[in-house]
Design a protein around this motif. Sequence first.
Motif, PDB file in Angstrom:
ATOM      1  N   ASP A  63      36.448  42.146  42.627  1.00  0.00           N
ATOM      2  CA  ASP A  63      37.555  42.104  41.566  1.00  0.00           C
ATOM      3  C   ASP A  63      37.414  43.409  40.487  1.00  0.00           C
ATOM      4  OD1 ASP A  63      35.472  41.672  39.615  1.00  0.00           O
ATOM      5  OD2 ASP A  63      35.833  39.400  39.836  1.00  0.00           O
ATOM      6  N   LEU A  98      34.982  38.930  44.919  1.00  0.00           N
ATOM      7  CA  LEU A  98      35.963  38.083  44.799  1.00  0.00           C
ATOM      8  C   LEU A  98      35.437  36.745  45.643  1.00  0.00           C
ATOM      9  CD1 LEU A  98      38.959  40.167  46.304  1.00  0.00           C
ATOM     10  CD2 LEU A  98      38.939  39.429  44.060  1.00  0.00           C
ATOM     11  N   THR A 137      38.969  33.113  42.010  1.00  0.00           N
ATOM     12  CA  THR A 137      39.417  34.173  41.573  1.00  0.00           C
ATOM     13  C   THR A 137      40.733  34.390  41.300  1.00  0.00           C
ATOM     14  OG1 THR A 137      37.365  35.515  42.563  1.00  0.00           O
ATOM     15  CG2 THR A 137      38.989  36.757  41.427  1.00  0.00           C
ATOM     16  N   ALA A 163      44.014  36.961  39.466  1.00  0.00           N
ATOM     17  CA  ALA A 163      44.220  38.353  38.963  1.00  0.00           C
ATOM     18  C   ALA A 163      45.219  37.868  37.795  1.00  0.00           C
ATOM     19  CB  ALA A 163      44.881  39.072  40.195  1.00  0.00           C
ATOM     20  N   ASP A 196      40.219  39.551  37.916  1.00  0.00           N
ATOM     21  CA  ASP A 196      41.058  40.676  38.741  1.00  0.00           C
ATOM     22  C   ASP A 196      42.301  41.060  38.093  1.00  0.00           C
ATOM     23  OD1 ASP A 196      40.908  42.566  40.559  1.00  0.00           O
ATOM     24  OD2 ASP A 196      41.330  41.191  42.392  1.00  0.00           O
TER      25      ASP A 196
END
Length: 181
Positions: free
Chosen positions: A85, A91, A96, A98, A134
Amino acid sequence: TYDLTYYWLVSPEDAALTTPLVDVLDIDDNLIAQAPEDLVEQIALEGSGYLPEPDGRLINLACACPWPDSRFEVIDTSVAPWGIDARGEPLEPIRTLAVDPDQIDLGDEVYLADFDGLELEDGTTHDGCFVAGDTGYTISGKHIDLFAGTQSNYAYLDDALNQATETELKAIAKPAISGRR
């Protein structure tokens, strides 16, 4: 309310592999490999993916730059089997997120009620807890992109959530989930 999208690790099977070969470059413009353009473009969009055999290495986007200006790094799959990430951490599928760091700090733990109690494709039940680890060049404002791991997981989640495109997000005090896994 946040817009919800998904991303996953790209496999050569996800691309036609019929486009011309292009150079896959690292951040210093050194050649990593050559690969079909459609595959490299998909890896740039999703953030990480495998080069076709006989190479087979996992590469990760190394800059916040869209294709064709993307640069990559080779990832040690013994340390990060799904890629890394934005913090340099591995990840983790369906854990996870973003995010836009102007909206949610990287490293923050967040709760998505829509996922709490959701049965996953592997038969386990999700607890709704995620890490904002992320970023992405298309992620801005109140938009989160959930790392599904595989395109199959994405399709399963999209179906299980009735193609939901928005979700409620809540910050969690770190002690609340410190005992998780």
